[in-house]
Write a protein that holds these residues in place. Sequence first.
Motif, PDB file in Angstrom:
ATOM      1  N   LEU A 178       0.831  -1.209   0.000  1.00  0.00           N
ATOM      2  CA  LEU A 178       0.000   0.000   0.000  1.00  0.00           C
ATOM      3  C   LEU A 178       0.864   1.256   0.000  1.00  0.00           C
ATOM      4  O   LEU A 178       0.692   2.150  -0.828  1.00  0.00           O
ATOM      5  CB  LEU A 178      -0.906   0.018   1.233  1.00  0.00           C
ATOM      6  CG  LEU A 178      -2.103  -0.912   1.236  1.00  0.00           C
ATOM      7  CD1 LEU A 178      -2.685  -1.019   2.629  1.00  0.00           C
ATOM      8  CD2 LEU A 178      -3.142  -0.421   0.254  1.00  0.00           C
ATOM      9  N   LYS A 179       1.764   1.324   0.954  1.00  0.00           N
ATOM     10  CA  LYS A 179       2.586   2.521   1.150  1.00  0.00           C
ATOM     11  C   LYS A 179       3.435   2.812  -0.091  1.00  0.00           C
ATOM     12  O   LYS A 179       3.508   3.955  -0.552  1.00  0.00           O
ATOM     13  CB  LYS A 179       3.465   2.314   2.388  1.00  0.00           C
ATOM     14  CG  LYS A 179       4.130   3.540   2.902  1.00  0.00           C
ATOM     15  CD  LYS A 179       3.167   4.380   3.669  1.00  0.00           C
ATOM     16  CE  LYS A 179       3.892   5.480   4.393  1.00  0.00           C
ATOM     17  NZ  LYS A 179       2.980   6.479   4.912  1.00  0.00           N
ATOM     18  N   ASP A 180       4.077   1.786  -0.612  1.00  0.00           N
ATOM     19  CA  ASP A 180       4.962   1.971  -1.758  1.00  0.00           C
ATOM     20  C   ASP A 180       4.188   2.293  -3.037  1.00  0.00           C
ATOM     21  O   ASP A 180       4.759   2.825  -3.995  1.00  0.00           O
ATOM     22  CB  ASP A 180       5.859   0.757  -1.959  1.00  0.00           C
ATOM     23  CG  ASP A 180       6.873   0.600  -0.829  1.00  0.00           C
ATOM     24  OD1 ASP A 180       6.990   1.504   0.025  1.00  0.00           O
ATOM     25  OD2 ASP A 180       7.541  -0.456  -0.778  1.00  0.00           O
ATOM     26  N   ALA A 181       2.885   2.001  -3.052  1.00  0.00           N
ATOM     27  CA  ALA A 181       2.037   2.359  -4.193  1.00  0.00           C
ATOM     28  C   ALA A 181       1.556   3.802  -4.089  1.00  0.00           C
ATOM     29  O   ALA A 181       0.841   4.281  -4.960  1.00  0.00           O
ATOM     30  CB  ALA A 181       0.842   1.415  -4.276  1.00  0.00           C
ATOM     31  N   GLY A 182       1.949   4.481  -3.019  1.00  0.00           N
ATOM     32  CA  GLY A 182       1.586   5.881  -2.866  1.00  0.00           C
ATOM     33  C   GLY A 182       0.258   6.119  -2.164  1.00  0.00           C
ATOM     34  O   GLY A 182      -0.240   7.239  -2.147  1.00  0.00           O
ATOM     35  N   ILE A 183      -0.313   5.078  -1.587  1.00  0.00           N
ATOM     36  CA  ILE A 183      -1.570   5.228  -0.852  1.00  0.00           C
ATOM     37  C   ILE A 183      -1.243   5.755   0.539  1.00  0.00           C
ATOM     38  O   ILE A 183      -0.329   5.249   1.213  1.00  0.00           O
ATOM     39  CB  ILE A 183      -2.338   3.898  -0.800  1.00  0.00           C
ATOM     40  CG1 ILE A 183      -2.748   3.518  -2.230  1.00  0.00           C
ATOM     41  CG2 ILE A 183      -3.549   3.991   0.130  1.00  0.00           C
ATOM     42  CD1 ILE A 183      -3.289   2.131  -2.376  1.00  0.00           C
ATOM     43  N   ARG A 184      -1.980   6.761   0.956  1.00  0.00           N
ATOM     44  CA  ARG A 184      -1.751   7.361   2.266  1.00  0.00           C
ATOM     45  C   ARG A 184      -2.228   6.394   3.351  1.00  0.00           C
ATOM     46  O   ARG A 184      -3.411   6.055   3.404  1.00  0.00           O
ATOM     47  CB  ARG A 184      -2.475   8.698   2.368  1.00  0.00           C
ATOM     48  CG  ARG A 184      -2.136   9.488   3.616  1.00  0.00           C
ATOM     49  CD  ARG A 184      -2.612  10.930   3.524  1.00  0.00           C
ATOM     50  NE  ARG A 184      -4.014  11.056   3.170  1.00  0.00           N
ATOM     51  CZ  ARG A 184      -4.983  11.339   4.059  1.00  0.00           C
ATOM     52  NH1 ARG A 184      -4.694  11.536   5.312  1.00  0.00           N
ATOM     53  NH2 ARG A 184      -6.224  11.438   3.654  1.00  0.00           N
ATOM     54  N   VAL A 185      -1.293   5.933   4.175  1.00  0.00           N
ATOM     55  CA  VAL A 185      -1.614   5.017   5.264  1.00  0.00           C
ATOM     56  C   VAL A 185      -1.275   5.699   6.580  1.00  0.00           C
ATOM     57  O   VAL A 185      -0.143   6.111   6.800  1.00  0.00           O
ATOM     58  CB  VAL A 185      -0.839   3.687   5.157  1.00  0.00           C
ATOM     59  CG1 VAL A 185      -1.250   2.743   6.278  1.00  0.00           C
ATOM     60  CG2 VAL A 185      -1.060   3.038   3.795  1.00  0.00           C
ATOM     61  N   GLU A 186      -2.277   5.834   7.416  1.00  0.00           N
ATOM     62  CA  GLU A 186      -2.114   6.410   8.749  1.00  0.00           C
ATOM     63  C   GLU A 186      -2.147   5.239   9.716  1.00  0.00           C
ATOM     64  O   GLU A 186      -3.120   4.479   9.760  1.00  0.00           O
ATOM     65  CB  GLU A 186      -3.297   7.350   9.006  1.00  0.00           C
ATOM     66  CG  GLU A 186      -3.180   8.237  10.187  1.00  0.00           C
ATOM     67  CD  GLU A 186      -4.418   9.135  10.275  1.00  0.00           C
ATOM     68  OE1 GLU A 186      -4.829   9.380  11.416  1.00  0.00           O
ATOM     69  OE2 GLU A 186      -4.958   9.557   9.240  1.00  0.00           O
ATOM     70  N   ASN A 187      -1.080   5.052  10.458  1.00  0.00           N
ATOM     71  CA  ASN A 187      -0.959   3.880  11.323  1.00  0.00           C
ATOM     72  C   ASN A 187      -0.619   4.354  12.732  1.00  0.00           C
ATOM     73  O   ASN A 187       0.446   4.919  12.950  1.00  0.00           O
ATOM     74  CB  ASN A 187       0.125   2.949  10.774  1.00  0.00           C
ATOM     75  CG  ASN A 187      -0.012   1.527  11.256  1.00  0.00           C
ATOM     76  OD1 ASN A 187      -0.889   1.210  12.051  1.00  0.00           O
ATOM     77  ND2 ASN A 187       0.865   0.661  10.785  1.00  0.00           N
TER      78      ASN A 187
END
Length: 150
Positions: A132-141
């Motif tokens: 997800l992250k490397d695909a540019g999707i904003r991930v809030e963890n």
Amino acid sequence: MGQIMNFKVEGKGTGMRLDAAAGKHTIAIDEPVSLGGKDSAIDPLSAFLSSLIACENVMAQLISQEMKFDLQGISFDVEGDLDMAGLMGDPTVKPYFQHVKVKAVVETSEQQERIDELQKAVDQRCPVFRTLKDAGIRVENQWVKAVISV
């Protein structure tokens, strides 16, 4: 390069439902009635989000042992925002999650600084998170220490 592992899943679709198998394990995926399914199983996007938190759980278990981290339990909530217009054919809208938010509640005797260290290591090594992250999707963890009720 390290050891390459191959993952294989087979599936058969009937209408909106898919019955999939990976070795001896099976999973059913369907859409809700509002999207043409029969609501007989989890929907594909919720299954995807479930894969994310399942992967984070596995990595937390492995990494906590490496770190000698006192991981007594971990609970997750995850949600993702997706503009349905992209799924429905609008070429100007991306048909994937724009934002994913994960909250983990960690049962531990450790301090928040160590929880942050564990989270950072998990985020670095979790294949689903990194996809997800490397695909540019904003991930809030966000990982927080569980509050013990007395």
